[in-house]
Design a protein around this motif. Structure first.
Motif, PDB file in Angstrom:
ATOM      1  N   MET A   1       0.826  -1.196   0.000  1.00  0.00           N
ATOM      2  CA  MET A   1       0.000   0.000   0.000  1.00  0.00           C
ATOM      3  C   MET A   1       0.872   1.264   0.000  1.00  0.00           C
ATOM      4  N   TRP A   2       1.961   1.280   0.771  1.00  0.00           N
ATOM      5  CA  TRP A   2       2.780   2.495   0.904  1.00  0.00           C
ATOM      6  C   TRP A   2       3.829   2.627  -0.193  1.00  0.00           C
ATOM      7  N   LYS A   3       4.198   1.538  -0.816  1.00  0.00           N
ATOM      8  CA  LYS A   3       5.343   1.559  -1.732  1.00  0.00           C
ATOM      9  C   LYS A   3       5.196   2.556  -2.871  1.00  0.00           C
ATOM     10  N   GLY A   4       4.009   2.802  -3.342  1.00  0.00           N
ATOM     11  CA  GLY A   4       3.829   3.741  -4.436  1.00  0.00           C
ATOM     12  C   GLY A   4       3.740   5.190  -4.004  1.00  0.00           C
ATOM     13  N   HIS A   5       3.928   5.459  -2.712  1.00  0.00           N
ATOM     14  CA  HIS A   5       3.733   6.822  -2.189  1.00  0.00           C
ATOM     15  C   HIS A   5       4.924   7.304  -1.382  1.00  0.00           C
ATOM     16  N   ARG A   6       6.102   7.098  -1.883  1.00  0.00           N
ATOM     17  CA  ARG A   6       7.293   7.509  -1.123  1.00  0.00           C
ATOM     18  C   ARG A   6       7.518   9.013  -1.208  1.00  0.00           C
ATOM     19  N   PRO A   7       8.099   9.582  -0.154  1.00  0.00           N
ATOM     20  CA  PRO A   7       8.492  10.993  -0.225  1.00  0.00           C
ATOM     21  C   PRO A   7       9.605  11.166  -1.260  1.00  0.00           C
ATOM     22  N   PRO A   8       9.661  12.286  -1.932  1.00  0.00           N
ATOM     23  CA  PRO A   8      10.654  12.463  -3.004  1.00  0.00           C
ATOM     24  C   PRO A   8      12.095  12.481  -2.511  1.00  0.00           C
ATOM     25  N   ASN A   9      12.318  12.738  -1.241  1.00  0.00           N
ATOM     26  CA  ASN A   9      13.693  12.837  -0.743  1.00  0.00           C
ATOM     27  C   ASN A   9      14.232  11.513  -0.193  1.00  0.00           C
ATOM     28  N   ILE A  10      13.493  10.407  -0.358  1.00  0.00           N
ATOM     29  CA  ILE A  10      13.963   9.096   0.085  1.00  0.00           C
ATOM     30  C   ILE A  10      14.135   8.197  -1.137  1.00  0.00           C
ATOM     31  N   ARG A  11      15.284   7.536  -1.187  1.00  0.00           N
ATOM     32  CA  ARG A  11      15.536   6.631  -2.311  1.00  0.00           C
ATOM     33  C   ARG A  11      14.484   5.529  -2.348  1.00  0.00           C
ATOM     34  N   ARG A  12      14.120   5.115  -3.532  1.00  0.00           N
ATOM     35  CA  ARG A  12      13.068   4.095  -3.702  1.00  0.00           C
ATOM     36  C   ARG A  12      13.432   2.789  -2.981  1.00  0.00           C
ATOM     37  N   ASP A  13      14.697   2.341  -3.092  1.00  0.00           N
ATOM     38  CA  ASP A  13      15.073   1.078  -2.440  1.00  0.00           C
ATOM     39  C   ASP A  13      14.997   1.182  -0.921  1.00  0.00           C
ATOM     40  N   TYR A  14      15.350   2.344  -0.355  1.00  0.00           N
ATOM     41  CA  TYR A  14      15.219   2.538   1.093  1.00  0.00           C
ATOM     42  C   TYR A  14      13.753   2.504   1.499  1.00  0.00           C
ATOM     43  N   TRP A  15      12.925   3.203   0.731  1.00  0.00           N
ATOM     44  CA  TRP A  15      11.502   3.266   1.034  1.00  0.00           C
ATOM     45  C   TRP A  15      10.863   1.876   0.980  1.00  0.00           C
TER      46      TRP A  15
END
Length: 69
Positions: free
Chosen positions: A1-15
């Motif tokens: 549910m959250w994976k598609g809504h990461r903050p722009p300042n966090i790397r995708r793999d970290y998120w």
């Protein structure tokens, strides 16, 4: 549910790694316990000094010899 809504300042793999961790049953169980504990003592979670600034609070503590420099 959250994976598609990461903050722009966090790397995708970290998120994605954080989302995977948050979805574990162990994390969710601990989170429920912590949330219950916060509701039992709401005054313990405040990190404010009310309307008194931290500088003023420090001066008061120094004056009353609670906090010595």
């Amino acid at each position: 549910m959250w994976k598609g809504h990461r903050p722009p300042n966090i790397r995708r793999d970290y998120w994605d790694t954080m989302c995977d961790q948050w979805a574990t049953e162990n994390f969710r169980h601990r989170s429920r316990i912590v949330a219950e504990n916060r509701t039992k003592m709401p005054e313990a979670t405040l990190h404010t000094s009310g309307s008194i600034s931290f500088g003023r609070q420090k001066r008061k503590m120094v004056k009353s010899h609670i906090f010595n420099l």
